[in-house]
Design a protein around this motif. Structure first.
Motif, PDB file in Angstrom:
ATOM      1  N   ARG A  19       0.681  -1.080   0.057  1.00 39.33           N
ATOM      2  CA  ARG A  19      -0.098   0.045   0.132  1.00 39.33           C
ATOM      3  C   ARG A  19       0.936   1.233   0.080  1.00 39.33           C
ATOM      4  O   ARG A  19       0.474   2.165  -0.729  1.00 39.33           O
ATOM      5  CB  ARG A  19      -0.795   0.125   1.145  1.00 39.33           C
ATOM      6  CG  ARG A  19      -1.872   1.026   1.123  1.00 39.33           C
ATOM      7  CD  ARG A  19      -2.810   1.244   2.529  1.00 39.33           C
ATOM      8  NE  ARG A  19      -1.910   1.264   3.635  1.00 39.33           N
ATOM      9  CZ  ARG A  19      -1.148   2.276   4.188  1.00 39.33           C
ATOM     10  NH1 ARG A  19      -1.304   3.499   3.430  1.00 39.33           N
ATOM     11  NH2 ARG A  19      -0.402   2.305   5.304  1.00 39.33           N
ATOM     12  N   GLN A  20       2.054   1.285   0.818  1.00 39.00           N
ATOM     13  CA  GLN A  20       2.792   2.481   0.851  1.00 39.00           C
ATOM     14  C   GLN A  20       3.506   2.629  -0.362  1.00 39.00           C
ATOM     15  O   GLN A  20       3.906   3.756  -0.713  1.00 39.00           O
ATOM     16  CB  GLN A  20       3.869   2.333   2.124  1.00 39.00           C
ATOM     17  CG  GLN A  20       2.918   2.348   3.477  1.00 39.00           C
ATOM     18  CD  GLN A  20       4.076   2.189   4.590  1.00 39.00           C
ATOM     19  OE1 GLN A  20       5.187   1.930   4.333  1.00 39.00           O
ATOM     20  NE2 GLN A  20       3.581   2.306   5.720  1.00 39.00           N
ATOM     21  N   ALA A  21       3.874   1.429  -1.011  1.00 39.90           N
ATOM     22  CA  ALA A  21       4.299   1.833  -2.336  1.00 39.90           C
ATOM     23  C   ALA A  21       3.472   2.083  -3.515  1.00 39.90           C
ATOM     24  O   ALA A  21       3.669   2.125  -4.788  1.00 39.90           O
ATOM     25  CB  ALA A  21       5.062   0.419  -2.856  1.00 39.90           C
ATOM     26  N   GLY A  22       2.150   2.157  -3.083  1.00 36.44           N
ATOM     27  CA  GLY A  22       1.176   2.559  -4.266  1.00 36.44           C
ATOM     28  C   GLY A  22       0.641   1.205  -4.961  1.00 36.44           C
ATOM     29  O   GLY A  22      -0.049   1.393  -6.065  1.00 36.44           O
ATOM     30  N   GLU A  23       1.205   0.224  -4.453  1.00 33.09           N
ATOM     31  CA  GLU A  23       0.772  -1.386  -5.252  1.00 33.09           C
ATOM     32  C   GLU A  23      -0.600  -1.639  -4.456  1.00 33.09           C
ATOM     33  O   GLU A  23      -0.535  -2.864  -3.995  1.00 33.09           O
ATOM     34  CB  GLU A  23       1.922  -2.218  -5.032  1.00 33.09           C
ATOM     35  CG  GLU A  23       3.106  -1.686  -5.621  1.00 33.09           C
ATOM     36  CD  GLU A  23       4.177  -2.451  -5.402  1.00 33.09           C
ATOM     37  OE1 GLU A  23       4.378  -3.246  -4.443  1.00 33.09           O
ATOM     38  OE2 GLU A  23       5.438  -2.398  -6.132  1.00 33.09           O
ATOM     39  N   ASN A  24      -1.379  -1.154  -4.448  1.00 29.93           N
ATOM     40  CA  ASN A  24      -2.866  -1.249  -3.932  1.00 29.93           C
ATOM     41  C   ASN A  24      -3.712  -2.694  -4.510  1.00 29.93           C
ATOM     42  O   ASN A  24      -4.043  -3.387  -3.664  1.00 29.93           O
ATOM     43  CB  ASN A  24      -3.824  -0.087  -3.977  1.00 29.93           C
ATOM     44  CG  ASN A  24      -3.416   1.013  -3.123  1.00 29.93           C
ATOM     45  OD1 ASN A  24      -2.763   0.851  -2.101  1.00 29.93           O
ATOM     46  ND2 ASN A  24      -3.406   2.141  -3.917  1.00 29.93           N
ATOM     47  N   ALA A  25      -3.551  -2.760  -5.670  1.00 30.58           N
ATOM     48  CA  ALA A  25      -3.811  -4.079  -6.211  1.00 30.58           C
ATOM     49  C   ALA A  25      -3.348  -5.267  -5.589  1.00 30.58           C
ATOM     50  O   ALA A  25      -3.924  -6.214  -5.296  1.00 30.58           O
ATOM     51  CB  ALA A  25      -4.058  -4.163  -7.771  1.00 30.58           C
ATOM     52  N   LYS A  26      -2.099  -5.090  -5.440  1.00 32.30           N
ATOM     53  CA  LYS A  26      -1.109  -6.227  -4.770  1.00 32.30           C
ATOM     54  C   LYS A  26      -1.476  -6.589  -3.524  1.00 32.30           C
ATOM     55  O   LYS A  26      -1.540  -7.728  -3.167  1.00 32.30           O
ATOM     56  CB  LYS A  26       0.418  -6.109  -4.974  1.00 32.30           C
ATOM     57  CG  LYS A  26       0.923  -6.369  -6.540  1.00 32.30           C
ATOM     58  CD  LYS A  26       2.486  -6.051  -6.158  1.00 32.30           C
ATOM     59  CE  LYS A  26       3.194  -6.467  -7.621  1.00 32.30           C
ATOM     60  NZ  LYS A  26       4.641  -6.360  -7.711  1.00 32.30           N
ATOM     61  N   ALA A  27      -1.679  -5.258  -2.894  1.00 33.26           N
ATOM     62  CA  ALA A  27      -2.022  -5.547  -1.373  1.00 33.26           C
ATOM     63  C   ALA A  27      -3.249  -6.198  -1.271  1.00 33.26           C
ATOM     64  O   ALA A  27      -3.624  -7.202  -0.343  1.00 33.26           O
ATOM     65  CB  ALA A  27      -2.157  -4.237  -0.768  1.00 33.26           C
ATOM     66  N   ILE A  28      -4.458  -5.640  -1.996  1.00 35.48           N
ATOM     67  CA  ILE A  28      -5.714  -6.466  -1.925  1.00 35.48           C
ATOM     68  C   ILE A  28      -5.749  -8.026  -2.436  1.00 35.48           C
ATOM     69  O   ILE A  28      -6.298  -8.774  -1.639  1.00 35.48           O
ATOM     70  CB  ILE A  28      -6.728  -5.662  -3.030  1.00 35.48           C
ATOM     71  CG1 ILE A  28      -6.841  -4.361  -2.378  1.00 35.48           C
ATOM     72  CG2 ILE A  28      -8.010  -6.582  -3.177  1.00 35.48           C
ATOM     73  CD1 ILE A  28      -7.663  -3.450  -3.223  1.00 35.48           C
ATOM     74  N   GLU A  29      -5.001  -8.217  -3.458  1.00 39.98           N
ATOM     75  CA  GLU A  29      -4.854  -9.685  -3.800  1.00 39.98           C
ATOM     76  C   GLU A  29      -4.169 -10.473  -2.532  1.00 39.98           C
ATOM     77  O   GLU A  29      -4.745 -11.617  -2.355  1.00 39.98           O
ATOM     78  CB  GLU A  29      -3.870  -9.701  -5.251  1.00 39.98           C
ATOM     79  CG  GLU A  29      -3.852 -11.004  -5.824  1.00 39.98           C
ATOM     80  CD  GLU A  29      -3.072 -11.084  -6.863  1.00 39.98           C
ATOM     81  OE1 GLU A  29      -2.707 -12.206  -7.267  1.00 39.98           O
ATOM     82  OE2 GLU A  29      -2.557  -9.991  -7.597  1.00 39.98           O
ATOM     83  N   LEU A  30      -3.423  -9.957  -2.171  1.00 44.07           N
ATOM     84  CA  LEU A  30      -2.459 -10.774  -1.038  1.00 44.07           C
ATOM     85  C   LEU A  30      -3.259 -11.050   0.127  1.00 44.07           C
ATOM     86  O   LEU A  30      -3.723 -12.023   0.647  1.00 44.07           O
ATOM     87  CB  LEU A  30      -1.336  -9.956  -0.481  1.00 44.07           C
ATOM     88  CG  LEU A  30      -0.639 -10.629   0.638  1.00 44.07           C
ATOM     89  CD1 LEU A  30       0.154 -11.794   0.398  1.00 44.07           C
ATOM     90  CD2 LEU A  30       0.408  -9.500   1.179  1.00 44.07           C
TER      91      LEU A  30
END
Length: 70
Positions: A19-30
């Motif tokens: 999330r902090q890296a702006g990778e919200n889709a990856k965070a949600i998927e994880l």
């Protein structure tokens, strides 16, 4: 996380880093994937709801929070 996919603390930390890296889709998927393994995790459901809010999906955030009280 690969060694302990059900480790809620590790998943929460990694999701926060995404999330902090702006990778919200990856965070949600994880978090979604981990919830398949530990579906009763209140902490991960709260994290998922907040991630949905970050990406502007209030509907999914509400749905995720409702799952906590049902």
């Amino acid at each position: 996380v690969e060694l302990a996919p059900g480790n809620e603390n590790a998943v929460a930390l990694l999701a926060s880093m995404h999330r902090q890296a702006g990778e919200n889709a990856k965070a949600i998927e994880l978090v979604q994937k981990t919830l398949e393994t530990v579906p009763d995790s209140v902490d991960l459901r709260q994290i998922l709801a907040s991630l949905y809010l970050v990406v502007g999906d209030g509907g999914k955030a509400i749905e995720t929070q409702r799952a906590l009280v049902s």
